[in-house]
Design a protein around this motif. Sequence first.
Motif, short mmCIF file in Angstrom:
data_model
loop_
_atom_site.label_atom_id
_atom_site.label_comp_id
_atom_site.label_asym_id
_atom_site.label_seq_id
_atom_site.Cartn_x
_atom_site.Cartn_y
_atom_site.Cartn_z
N GLU A 33 46.28 66.68 50.95
CA GLU A 33 45.03 67.33 50.57
C GLU A 33 43.96 66.29 50.21
O GLU A 33 42.76 66.53 50.41
N ASN A 34 44.42 65.18 49.66
CA ASN A 34 43.52 64.09 49.28
C ASN A 34 43.92 62.84 50.05
O ASN A 34 44.77 62.06 49.60
N PRO A 35 43.36 62.66 51.25
CA PRO A 35 43.82 61.58 52.13
C PRO A 35 43.54 60.19 51.57
O PRO A 35 42.68 60.00 50.69
N TYR A 36 44.30 59.23 52.10
CA TYR A 36 44.08 57.82 51.77
C TYR A 36 42.61 57.44 52.01
O TYR A 36 42.04 57.86 53.00
N PRO A 37 41.98 56.70 51.11
CA PRO A 37 42.56 55.99 49.95
C PRO A 37 42.34 56.69 48.60
O PRO A 37 42.27 56.01 47.58
N THR A 38 42.23 58.01 48.57
CA THR A 38 41.90 58.71 47.33
C THR A 38 42.87 58.37 46.21
O THR A 38 42.46 57.97 45.10
N GLY A 39 44.17 58.54 46.45
CA GLY A 39 45.16 58.25 45.42
C GLY A 39 45.14 56.80 44.98
O GLY A 39 45.29 56.49 43.79
N HIS A 40 44.98 55.90 45.94
CA HIS A 40 44.92 54.47 45.63
C HIS A 40 43.72 54.17 44.73
O HIS A 40 43.83 53.45 43.73
N ASN A 41 42.57 54.75 45.07
CA ASN A 41 41.36 54.52 44.28
C ASN A 41 41.49 55.12 42.87
O ASN A 41 41.00 54.54 41.90
N ASP A 42 42.16 56.28 42.78
CA ASP A 42 42.39 56.88 41.47
C ASP A 42 43.16 55.92 40.57
O ASP A 42 42.81 55.72 39.39
N CYS A 43 44.22 55.35 41.12
CA CYS A 43 45.06 54.44 40.32
C CYS A 43 44.28 53.21 39.88
O CYS A 43 44.45 52.73 38.74
N TYR A 44 43.45 52.69 40.75
CA TYR A 44 42.67 51.51 40.40
C TYR A 44 41.60 51.84 39.36
O TYR A 44 41.34 51.05 38.45
N SER A 45 41.01 53.03 39.49
CA SER A 45 40.02 53.46 38.50
C SER A 45 40.65 53.54 37.11
O SER A 45 40.04 53.14 36.10
#
Length: 368
Positions: free
Chosen positions: A166-178
Amino acid sequence: MVRKYSKELLDKIVERQEMVDIKGAKVLVKNLPDSDEVGAMDPRLYNDSKKQMKIMRFMPKSMMKMDTSPKSIDKLRNMFGEIKSIPIVKKSIDIINENVEASDGYKIPVRVYKSETMKENAPILYFIHGGGFFGGSPDVVEELAKLIVEKTNILAFSVDYRLAPENPYPTGHNDCYSVLKWIYDSAEDFGGDKKNIFVAGDSAGGNLTQYCTTKDLEDKLGMVKGQLLLYPTVNMANVEDEYFKWSKDEYEIAPKHRHGVEMMLDIFNGMSDGMESILGTSDVKNKYLTPYIGDMKDLPPTFITVGEHDFLKVECLAYAAKLTKGGVDTTTVLYKGFGHAYGDNIGVYPQSEDCAIEMGNFILKYSK
């Protein structure tokens, strides 16, 4: 609750461990505490897995391929979201719920873990859960985080990043970095030391962990003191070189357990083929999704652990070898008789608790 094993078994793991060289990397091998059989599954794990392995015997090969339909994803999420750990932490640990704003305004849920005996200006563990980028949750690894906090008196954070597809790359990656940047900016508000932040993650969370470390280096922010990668996904593109070429020949498997272990390897192999579809990108051969091809230069001290029968074992040990060759201070721990996700089994298997202890020791060693 009471552990499902004796302290004697926990002690035996340490007594029977040995250091070996694998492809040029020093690897701390954690032998089974009560068996010398080569390639055998841990007897407790085998007993718990027998029913599942019997069911898998009748699975057609078509079911071992990744199905990315919404119905299949929901079923896998239920499986990956199962809480298997037993609460064994005795200290009082406060859990504080926070929300961190992502670049697009989304509020990322974050949990903060503070024990009653937390150190002053405490080192920080930032944990990122696994689940194939599409499943899992902080609940699954909560007992692991709490146990490390109890044994070390450090401060810990855990993130509930957005999931694919539902939230394609890099959404999850960016969340973690934020969230990493927020932890760095907010550390003192919680009694933590922003100069001693250790990022950790299991499986897909290990990939997200390496992403945070890599972005931190690229942005020259100096936030990450060390990283801990639990059976991480680091070579999604299956790049072959002198260290890595996946084959079942890389596994020692006891004859009585061969069928079950090989079925698990086949299932993980089938799931790995569907990652591009899950993530919503055809470019997995980049240094973020496949950090195996990235620059090892200037990476902080790194802890890697993996199980003897894990599908990701070959790439994890190859990554440890490349990090070592690249001059990275690398601690590698291999658990005999185990496959994937033993961090999800605190209180169930002695190796899971031993892993938490090793992680805590790594953090305390490098936070000095």
